[in-house]
Design a protein around this motif. Structure first.
Motif, PDB file in Angstrom:
ATOM      1  N   UNK A  73       0.868  -1.182   0.000  1.00  0.00           N
ATOM      2  CA  UNK A  73       0.000   0.000   0.000  1.00  0.00           C
ATOM      3  C   UNK A  73       0.901   1.227   0.000  1.00  0.00           C
ATOM      4  N   UNK A  74       0.750   2.046  -1.014  1.00  0.00           N
ATOM      5  CA  UNK A  74       1.609   3.233  -1.124  1.00  0.00           C
ATOM      6  C   UNK A  74       0.965   4.176  -2.140  1.00  0.00           C
ATOM      7  N   UNK A  75       1.547   5.299  -2.328  1.00  0.00           N
ATOM      8  CA  UNK A  75       1.041   6.246  -3.307  1.00  0.00           C
ATOM      9  C   UNK A  75       1.505   5.847  -4.710  1.00  0.00           C
ATOM     10  N   UNK A  76       0.548   5.796  -5.654  1.00  0.00           N
ATOM     11  CA  UNK A  76       0.876   5.582  -7.056  1.00  0.00           C
ATOM     12  C   UNK A  76       1.124   4.142  -7.471  1.00  0.00           C
ATOM     13  N   UNK A  77       0.768   3.158  -6.659  1.00  0.00           N
ATOM     14  CA  UNK A  77       0.968   1.762  -7.052  1.00  0.00           C
ATOM     15  C   UNK A  77      -0.056   1.359  -8.108  1.00  0.00           C
ATOM     16  N   UNK A  78       0.382   0.547  -9.070  1.00  0.00           N
ATOM     17  CA  UNK A  78      -0.484   0.109 -10.177  1.00  0.00           C
ATOM     18  C   UNK A  78      -0.324  -1.394 -10.391  1.00  0.00           C
ATOM     19  N   UNK A  79      -1.086  -1.907 -11.345  1.00  0.00           N
ATOM     20  CA  UNK A  79      -0.967  -3.320 -11.714  1.00  0.00           C
ATOM     21  C   UNK A  79       0.420  -3.634 -12.268  1.00  0.00           C
ATOM     22  N   UNK A  80       1.100  -2.646 -12.821  1.00  0.00           N
ATOM     23  CA  UNK A  80       2.446  -2.868 -13.332  1.00  0.00           C
ATOM     24  C   UNK A  80       3.404  -3.233 -12.197  1.00  0.00           C
ATOM     25  N   UNK A  81       3.254  -2.572 -11.051  1.00  0.00           N
ATOM     26  CA  UNK A  81       4.076  -2.913  -9.891  1.00  0.00           C
ATOM     27  C   UNK A  81       3.770  -4.336  -9.413  1.00  0.00           C
ATOM     28  N   UNK A 136      -9.544  -0.763   2.001  1.00  0.00           N
ATOM     29  CA  UNK A 136      -8.709   0.322   2.508  1.00  0.00           C
ATOM     30  C   UNK A 136      -9.482   1.173   3.512  1.00  0.00           C
ATOM     31  N   UNK A 137     -10.730   1.486   3.195  1.00  0.00           N
ATOM     32  CA  UNK A 137     -11.533   2.298   4.119  1.00  0.00           C
ATOM     33  C   UNK A 137     -11.758   1.561   5.434  1.00  0.00           C
ATOM     34  N   UNK A 138     -12.061   0.252   5.364  1.00  0.00           N
ATOM     35  CA  UNK A 138     -12.302  -0.526   6.585  1.00  0.00           C
ATOM     36  C   UNK A 138     -11.078  -0.552   7.485  1.00  0.00           C
ATOM     37  N   UNK A 148      -7.444   3.563   5.870  1.00  0.00           N
ATOM     38  CA  UNK A 148      -6.482   4.093   4.905  1.00  0.00           C
ATOM     39  C   UNK A 148      -7.260   4.840   3.829  1.00  0.00           C
ATOM     40  N   UNK A 149      -6.816   6.021   3.490  1.00  0.00           N
ATOM     41  CA  UNK A 149      -7.513   6.891   2.535  1.00  0.00           C
ATOM     42  C   UNK A 149      -7.284   6.369   1.109  1.00  0.00           C
ATOM     43  N   UNK A 150      -8.340   5.834   0.445  1.00  0.00           N
ATOM     44  CA  UNK A 150      -8.179   5.319  -0.925  1.00  0.00           C
ATOM     45  C   UNK A 150      -7.978   6.409  -1.965  1.00  0.00           C
ATOM     46  N   UNK A 151      -8.246   7.674  -1.597  1.00  0.00           N
ATOM     47  CA  UNK A 151      -8.008   8.762  -2.530  1.00  0.00           C
ATOM     48  C   UNK A 151      -6.524   9.108  -2.611  1.00  0.00           C
ATOM     49  N   UNK A 152      -5.798   8.752  -1.587  1.00  0.00           N
ATOM     50  CA  UNK A 152      -4.358   9.043  -1.568  1.00  0.00           C
ATOM     51  C   UNK A 152      -3.516   7.806  -1.878  1.00  0.00           C
ATOM     52  N   UNK A 153      -3.948   6.665  -1.346  1.00  0.00           N
ATOM     53  CA  UNK A 153      -3.142   5.444  -1.461  1.00  0.00           C
ATOM     54  C   UNK A 153      -3.839   4.398  -2.332  1.00  0.00           C
ATOM     55  N   UNK A 154      -3.033   3.648  -3.039  1.00  0.00           N
ATOM     56  CA  UNK A 154      -3.505   2.445  -3.726  1.00  0.00           C
ATOM     57  C   UNK A 154      -2.656   1.286  -3.240  1.00  0.00           C
ATOM     58  N   UNK A 155      -3.148   0.102  -3.513  1.00  0.00           N
ATOM     59  CA  UNK A 155      -2.394  -1.066  -3.068  1.00  0.00           C
ATOM     60  C   UNK A 155      -2.646  -2.256  -3.960  1.00  0.00           C
ATOM     61  N   UNK A 156      -1.737  -3.209  -3.909  1.00  0.00           N
ATOM     62  CA  UNK A 156      -1.958  -4.477  -4.606  1.00  0.00           C
ATOM     63  C   UNK A 156      -1.674  -5.621  -3.638  1.00  0.00           C
TER      64      UNK A 156
END
Length: 364
Positions: free
Chosen positions: A235-243, A314-316, A319-327
């Motif tokens: 979980x971090x800022x800017x993570x995508x399926x490519x990561x 993330x909400x549960x 963690x703010x899903x507007x700022x962070x994404x995760x895989x």
């Protein structure tokens, strides 16, 4: 004053009687010959040549004799004691030679013989595989997280976006701890560890979760009611399926060798969106053999599930899903062991047969 008693006959002293002296000598020689080892010979020496032996007592009587009788008596007793001493010396040498020869036989070492060593213990191959995966993840900069095997239903399902009527929540799929209304289960996956890690540590977060999980599966060649999983969560800022894809390719190549890559097929999981099934390029034929038994000629082997962490998860976990994404991704450690070793039956892994464990040795 009267002169010395020159008529004193030493024969009249019983200890100095020639017949008695010869008898004592013969008794000593017989005892010496009968001694079977050095300890017995030591006892014979004390009895027949010691200070209280018959010949020693006879030697003391010589001092009371007149000068004219001392020489003859002393010569007789001295010769007798000399015979006994020589016999003792010879028997001592014989017994020492026998002892040395026996030691050479009894303590002989066959340097060509394979030593009978007690077999050393070893880690179970499933544990070895789990440690290997953990080492790979740590080498990539991730942390290893653990959690309880008896888990709250909220961590196992609610926090992971499972609906109340999801089939996985039924007793036909999950082991519930009595009484069921208390909401405790044997964790059906290691995903609750991810939820706990997000709640405890927040973001950014890179954790690998390894451990035993439980499902109501029948034991057969490819399924077990208790097995082992590894899951990864980033979980971090800017993570995508490519990561995600890059992480899986690195993990696959470290486990199965260079040239092993992954592919993603669309799928569905409540806790990820989008979701995918991940397949491995066949580690046997590398996708070049249409008759390969490992991949059935397809060139790919199913490995596990993955995807981008669902915003509801993330909400549960605060963690703010507007700022962070995760895989996240997950696969079976037992199945990875089968892939690496060619084992065809999972039941062999849990039967406790040391012959199965011994063939794997230790990994460094």
């Amino acid at each position: 004053m009267s002169g010395p008693n020159t008529n004193y006959d030493p024969v009249e002293v019983s200890a100095l009687d020639p017949a008695q002296v010869d008898a004592n000598v013969q008794a000593a020689l017989d005892a010496i010959a009968a001694a079977g080892d050095l300890d017995q010979l030591k006892q014979v020496r004390t009895a027949h040549a010691g200070d209280k032996s018959p010949l020693a007592l006879a030697n003391r009587e010589i001092g009371a004799l007149p000068p004219t009788a001392k020489a003859e008596a002393g010569k007789r007793v001295g010769q007798a004691r000399g015979r006994v001493g020589q016999a003792l010396k010879e028997r001592q040498a014989e017994l020492e030679a026998e002892r040395d020869e026996r030691i050479l036989i009894d303590e002989a070492v066959d340097v060509t013989m394979v030593p009978g060593r007690r077999p050393l213990g070893r880690r179970h191959p499933i544990e070895q595989m789990g440690r290997r995966i953990a080492d790979i993840m740590v080498g990539m900069g991730w942390e290893v997280a653990e959690g309880p095997e008896v888990e709250a239903e909220w961590f196992s399902f609610d926090a992971l976006n499972f609906d109340e009527d999801h089939p996985a929540r039924q007793m036909a799929d999950t082991f519930y701890i009595d009484p069921p209304e208390h909401g405790l289960v044997l964790r059906p996956h290691t995903s609750p560890v991810q939820a706990r890690a997000m709640l405890e540590r927040g973001a950014p977060l890179y954790v690998a979760c390894l451990g035993r999980v439980f499902r109501t599966d029948e034991l057969d060649a490819t399924h077990m009611p208790a097995f082992h999983q590894v899951e990864g969560l980033a979980v971090d800022e800017g993570l995508t399926m490519a990561h995600l894809k890059g992480t899986l390719d690195r993990l696959a190549s470290e486990l199965f060798g260079d040239g092993i890559v992954t592919r993603l097929r669309p799928s569905y999981f409540p806790f990820t969106e989008p979701s995918a099934e991940m397949d491995l390029r066949c580690f046997v034929c590398r996708g070049t053999d249409p008759d390969c038994r490992a991949c059935s000629g397809t060139g790919w082997i199913e490995w596990g599930g993955c995807g981008m962490v669902n915003h509801n998860v993330l909400r549960a976990c605060n963690i703010d899903p507007e700022r962070y994404t995760g895989f996240a991704f997950g696969m079976g450690v037992d199945r990875a062991l089968m892939f690496r070793t060619g084992a065809s039956d999972m039941r062999e892994m849990i039967e406790g047969d040391v012959r199965f464990d011994a063939q794997f040795g230790m990994e460094i």
